[in-house]
Design a protein around this motif. Structure first.
Motif, PDB file in Angstrom:
ATOM      1  N   GLN A 191      39.836  99.161  89.164  1.00 57.74           N
ATOM      2  CA  GLN A 191      38.458  99.391  88.746  1.00 57.74           C
ATOM      3  C   GLN A 191      38.074 100.857  88.925  1.00 57.74           C
ATOM      4  OE1 GLN A 191      36.876  97.159  87.082  1.00 57.74           O
ATOM      5  NE2 GLN A 191      35.236  98.650  86.773  1.00 57.74           N
ATOM      6  N   GLU A 192      38.499 101.422  90.052  1.00 59.07           N
ATOM      7  CA  GLU A 192      38.202 102.838  90.314  1.00 59.07           C
ATOM      8  C   GLU A 192      38.878 103.752  89.295  1.00 59.07           C
ATOM      9  OE1 GLU A 192      38.939 104.107  94.381  1.00 59.07           O
ATOM     10  OE2 GLU A 192      37.843 102.371  95.110  1.00 59.07           O
ATOM     11  N   LEU A 193      40.115 103.416  88.970  1.00 60.41           N
ATOM     12  CA  LEU A 193      40.852 104.223  87.997  1.00 60.41           C
ATOM     13  C   LEU A 193      40.196 104.156  86.624  1.00 60.41           C
ATOM     14  CD1 LEU A 193      44.567 103.471  88.954  1.00 60.41           C
ATOM     15  CD2 LEU A 193      43.419 105.676  89.071  1.00 60.41           C
ATOM     16  N   LEU A 194      39.732 102.980  86.262  1.00 56.84           N
ATOM     17  CA  LEU A 194      39.055 102.802  84.973  1.00 56.84           C
ATOM     18  C   LEU A 194      37.765 103.616  84.927  1.00 56.84           C
ATOM     19  CD1 LEU A 194      39.500  98.995  84.174  1.00 56.84           C
ATOM     20  CD2 LEU A 194      40.160 100.904  82.702  1.00 56.84           C
ATOM     21  N   GLU A 195      37.016 103.565  86.024  1.00 56.84           N
ATOM     22  CA  GLU A 195      35.748 104.314  86.068  1.00 56.84           C
ATOM     23  C   GLU A 195      35.989 105.818  86.025  1.00 56.84           C
ATOM     24  OE1 GLU A 195      33.582 102.807  89.443  1.00 56.84           O
ATOM     25  OE2 GLU A 195      33.399 100.819  88.524  1.00 56.84           O
ATOM     26  N   LEU A 196      37.026 106.242  86.749  1.00 56.27           N
ATOM     27  CA  LEU A 196      37.376 107.665  86.769  1.00 56.27           C
ATOM     28  C   LEU A 196      37.789 108.136  85.365  1.00 56.27           C
ATOM     29  CD1 LEU A 196      37.783 110.136  88.632  1.00 56.27           C
ATOM     30  CD2 LEU A 196      40.155 109.432  88.889  1.00 56.27           C
ATOM     31  N   ALA A 197      38.605 107.316  84.712  1.00 55.19           N
ATOM     32  CA  ALA A 197      39.076 107.653  83.361  1.00 55.19           C
ATOM     33  C   ALA A 197      37.894 107.731  82.398  1.00 55.19           C
ATOM     34  CB  ALA A 197      40.081 106.606  82.888  1.00 55.19           C
ATOM     35  N   ASP A 198      36.981 106.796  82.552  1.00 53.26           N
ATOM     36  CA  ASP A 198      35.793 106.754  81.702  1.00 53.26           C
ATOM     37  C   ASP A 198      34.979 108.031  81.859  1.00 53.26           C
ATOM     38  OD1 ASP A 198      34.731 104.811  79.888  1.00 53.26           O
ATOM     39  OD2 ASP A 198      32.932 104.810  81.138  1.00 53.26           O
ATOM     40  N   LYS A 199      34.836 108.460  83.105  1.00 49.93           N
ATOM     41  CA  LYS A 199      34.057 109.657  83.416  1.00 49.93           C
ATOM     42  C   LYS A 199      34.729 110.911  82.845  1.00 49.93           C
ATOM     43  CE  LYS A 199      31.884 111.711  87.493  1.00 49.93           C
ATOM     44  NZ  LYS A 199      31.913 111.731  88.967  1.00 49.93           N
ATOM     45  N   ARG A 200      36.044 110.979  83.017  1.00 49.13           N
ATOM     46  CA  ARG A 200      36.775 112.159  82.541  1.00 49.13           C
ATOM     47  C   ARG A 200      36.769 112.225  81.015  1.00 49.13           C
ATOM     48  NH1 ARG A 200      42.326 112.913  85.721  1.00 49.13           N
ATOM     49  NH2 ARG A 200      42.157 114.989  84.827  1.00 49.13           N
ATOM     50  N   LEU A 201      36.891 111.071  80.385  1.00 50.75           N
ATOM     51  CA  LEU A 201      36.888 111.038  78.922  1.00 50.75           C
ATOM     52  C   LEU A 201      35.502 111.413  78.403  1.00 50.75           C
ATOM     53  CD1 LEU A 201      39.111 110.439  76.846  1.00 50.75           C
ATOM     54  CD2 LEU A 201      38.162 108.177  76.545  1.00 50.75           C
ATOM     55  N   GLN A 202      34.481 110.974  79.138  1.00 55.22           N
ATOM     56  CA  GLN A 202      33.100 111.314  78.762  1.00 55.22           C
ATOM     57  C   GLN A 202      32.886 112.826  78.835  1.00 55.22           C
ATOM     58  OE1 GLN A 202      30.115 109.327  81.130  1.00 55.22           O
ATOM     59  NE2 GLN A 202      28.448 110.466  80.163  1.00 55.22           N
ATOM     60  N   GLN A 203      33.408 113.438  79.912  1.00 57.25           N
ATOM     61  CA  GLN A 203      33.285 114.891  80.070  1.00 57.25           C
ATOM     62  C   GLN A 203      33.967 115.633  78.920  1.00 57.25           C
ATOM     63  OE1 GLN A 203      34.997 115.310  83.953  1.00 57.25           O
ATOM     64  NE2 GLN A 203      33.037 115.222  85.020  1.00 57.25           N
ATOM     65  N   LEU A 204      35.161 115.169  78.574  1.00 56.59           N
ATOM     66  CA  LEU A 204      35.893 115.803  77.470  1.00 56.59           C
ATOM     67  C   LEU A 204      35.144 115.602  76.154  1.00 56.59           C
ATOM     68  CD1 LEU A 204      39.595 114.950  78.413  1.00 56.59           C
ATOM     69  CD2 LEU A 204      38.629 117.232  78.161  1.00 56.59           C
ATOM     70  N   GLY A 205      34.609 114.398  75.977  1.00 56.65           N
ATOM     71  CA  GLY A 205      33.859 114.096  74.763  1.00 56.65           C
ATOM     72  C   GLY A 205      32.653 115.009  74.620  1.00 56.65           C
ATOM     73  N   GLU A 206      31.961 115.231  75.720  1.00 58.61           N
ATOM     74  CA  GLU A 206      30.779 116.113  75.691  1.00 58.61           C
ATOM     75  C   GLU A 206      31.196 117.552  75.421  1.00 58.61           C
ATOM     76  OE1 GLU A 206      28.804 115.258  79.368  1.00 58.61           O
ATOM     77  OE2 GLU A 206      28.091 113.307  78.629  1.00 58.61           O
ATOM     78  N   LYS A 207      32.277 117.963  76.070  1.00 57.14           N
ATOM     79  CA  LYS A 207      32.786 119.335  75.887  1.00 57.14           C
ATOM     80  C   LYS A 207      33.109 119.611  74.422  1.00 57.14           C
ATOM     81  CE  LYS A 207      36.596 122.327  77.457  1.00 57.14           C
ATOM     82  NZ  LYS A 207      37.797 122.400  78.294  1.00 57.14           N
ATOM     83  N   TYR A 208      33.698 118.607  73.758  1.00 57.55           N
ATOM     84  CA  TYR A 208      34.176 118.824  72.386  1.00 57.55           C
ATOM     85  C   TYR A 208      33.282 118.201  71.315  1.00 57.55           C
ATOM     86  CZ  TYR A 208      38.410 120.647  74.490  1.00 57.55           C
ATOM     87  OH  TYR A 208      39.285 121.406  75.199  1.00 57.55           O
ATOM     88  N   GLY A 209      32.130 117.689  71.742  1.00 59.89           N
ATOM     89  CA  GLY A 209      31.196 117.150  70.761  1.00 59.89           C
ATOM     90  C   GLY A 209      31.680 115.883  70.073  1.00 59.89           C
ATOM     91  N   ILE A 210      32.179 114.944  70.860  1.00 56.49           N
ATOM     92  CA  ILE A 210      32.627 113.670  70.299  1.00 56.49           C
ATOM     93  C   ILE A 210      31.719 112.556  70.833  1.00 56.49           C
ATOM     94  CG2 ILE A 210      34.542 112.003  70.239  1.00 56.49           C
ATOM     95  CD1 ILE A 210      36.325 114.660  70.475  1.00 56.49           C
ATOM     96  N   ALA A 211      31.152 111.784  69.917  1.00 56.86           N
ATOM     97  CA  ALA A 211      30.135 110.778  70.262  1.00 56.86           C
ATOM     98  C   ALA A 211      30.665 109.711  71.220  1.00 56.86           C
ATOM     99  CB  ALA A 211      29.623 110.110  68.987  1.00 56.86           C
ATOM    100  N   ASP A 212      29.755 109.160  72.020  1.00 58.70           N
ATOM    101  CA  ASP A 212      30.070 108.087  72.969  1.00 58.70           C
ATOM    102  C   ASP A 212      30.821 106.938  72.292  1.00 58.70           C
ATOM    103  OD1 ASP A 212      28.622 109.499  74.783  1.00 58.70           O
ATOM    104  OD2 ASP A 212      27.346 107.836  75.419  1.00 58.70           O
ATOM    105  N   SER A 213      30.363 106.599  71.103  1.00 55.75           N
ATOM    106  CA  SER A 213      30.935 105.444  70.387  1.00 55.75           C
ATOM    107  C   SER A 213      32.387 105.671  69.978  1.00 55.75           C
ATOM    108  CB  SER A 213      30.088 105.146  69.156  1.00 55.75           C
ATOM    109  OG  SER A 213      30.015 106.316  68.348  1.00 55.75           O
ATOM    110  N   GLU A 214      32.847 106.912  70.057  1.00 54.55           N
ATOM    111  CA  GLU A 214      34.222 107.221  69.657  1.00 54.55           C
ATOM    112  C   GLU A 214      35.164 107.351  70.850  1.00 54.55           C
ATOM    113  OE1 GLU A 214      35.070 106.796  66.813  1.00 54.55           O
ATOM    114  OE2 GLU A 214      33.477 107.317  65.426  1.00 54.55           O
TER     115      GLU A 214
END
Lengths: 145, 145
Positions: free
Chosen positions: A62-85
Motif C-alpha cells: 500500500q505504501e509503495l502504491l501511494e508513493l508511486a502515485d505521488k511521484r507520478l503526480q509530481q512528474l505529471g504536474e512537471k510535464y503538464g499531463i492531466a490527472d486522468s492520464e
C-alpha cells in the motif's frame, strides 16, 4: 493514416526519466496524440514461511502504491499531463503494461532502454519484454548511461 | 527539441514490408524528417571443407546483392523514396545496421517486429538485436502474423 493517436509512456522513476519524458512529449506534440503515463509497482517478495510477515506485506504494498502515485503526480504536474492520464497499477510490469495498452487502445508504447548487452540481454530487460508480446508498436528511447 | 530528423528503415523484404513502410512514411511526413532505407545481405554460408565452392560463393553473393538492390529500388519507387536514400550492404544484419545508423547520424531506426515469444525471444530476433546496442532510439513496428 495517422502516425499514432494514443501514446502510453511506461515510467520507471529511474534517473533518466527526464530524457524519456521529453521524447514522449515531443512525439505527443508532433503527432497531436494523446499521452498517458503508467507506472507498475511490482509485488513485494516476502518469505512466505513466516505468516507473521503478511500484514507487513500488505502495508508495504500500500505504501509503495501511494508513493508511486505521488511521484507520478509530481512528474505529471512537471510535464503538464492531466490527472486522468496517469495510471498506477500493481503486478508484473510487462503483463500489466501490455494489459493496460490493450484496454486503453494504445497504439504506441514508449519505454526507456539502456541498450545493455550480454547477460542483460539474456535475462531480458523490461524494454525487451515489452517489445515481445506488445499488441502495438513500441518506441525504445535510448537512455545514456 | 525536434522529434526525429533522420529515420533509418531496416527493410527485410518479408511479406509484411508494406505495413512497416507505411508507418515509416507517416512518421517522415508527421515529423518532417529524412527517411533512408537499408537492407543487409547476410554472407552466404558455405561448406568450407570443399574449396570448389569458393567461386560459386562469390557469384552468389554478387547475385544476392544485385537482387537486393533491385528490390529495394522497386520499393523506393513505389513509396517515393529517392535513390540517394537507399543503402544495400553486406554483412551481419545487426552490426551493419548499427554501423550505418552511426555513420549516417540516424536518430531513429524503424524495424518490423513479429512480437514472438519463447524460444524466438531467447534466440534473439533482429528487432531485439537492434534494440540492444543501438546508438539511437528504435521504433519496433508490430507486424501482424
Amino acid at each position: 493514416m495517422q502516425a499514432y493517436s494514443h501514446i502510453l509512456l511506461a515510467v520507471d522513476f529511474s534517473n533518466n526519466t527526464d530524457a524519456v519524458f521529453e521524447r514522449a512529449l515531443t512525439m505527443r506534440k508532433a503527432l497531436n496524440a494523446r499521452l498517458s503515463l503508467v507506472h507498475i509497482v511490482e509485488f513485494v517478495q516476502f518469505d512466505f514461511s513466516s505468516e507473521l510477515t503478511m500484514p507487513q506485506e500488505l502495508e508495504l504494498d500500500q505504501e509503495l502504491l501511494e508513493l508511486a502515485d505521488k511521484r507520478l503526480q509530481q512528474l505529471g504536474e512537471k510535464y503538464g499531463i492531466a490527472d486522468s492520464e496517469r495510471i498506477v497499477s500493481q503486478g508484473n510490469t510487462k503483463r500489466e503494461i501490455l494489459r493496460i495498452a490493450e484496454e486503453q487502445k494504445v497504439d504506441l508504447i514508449v519505454i526507456g532502454s539502456h541498450g545493455r548487452e550480454g547477460i542483460q540481454l539474456l535475462l531480458g530487460s523490461t524494454a525487451n519484454a515489452i517489445l515481445h508480446g506488445a499488441p502495438c508498436d513500441v518506441l525504445a528511447v535510448r537512455i545514456r548511461n
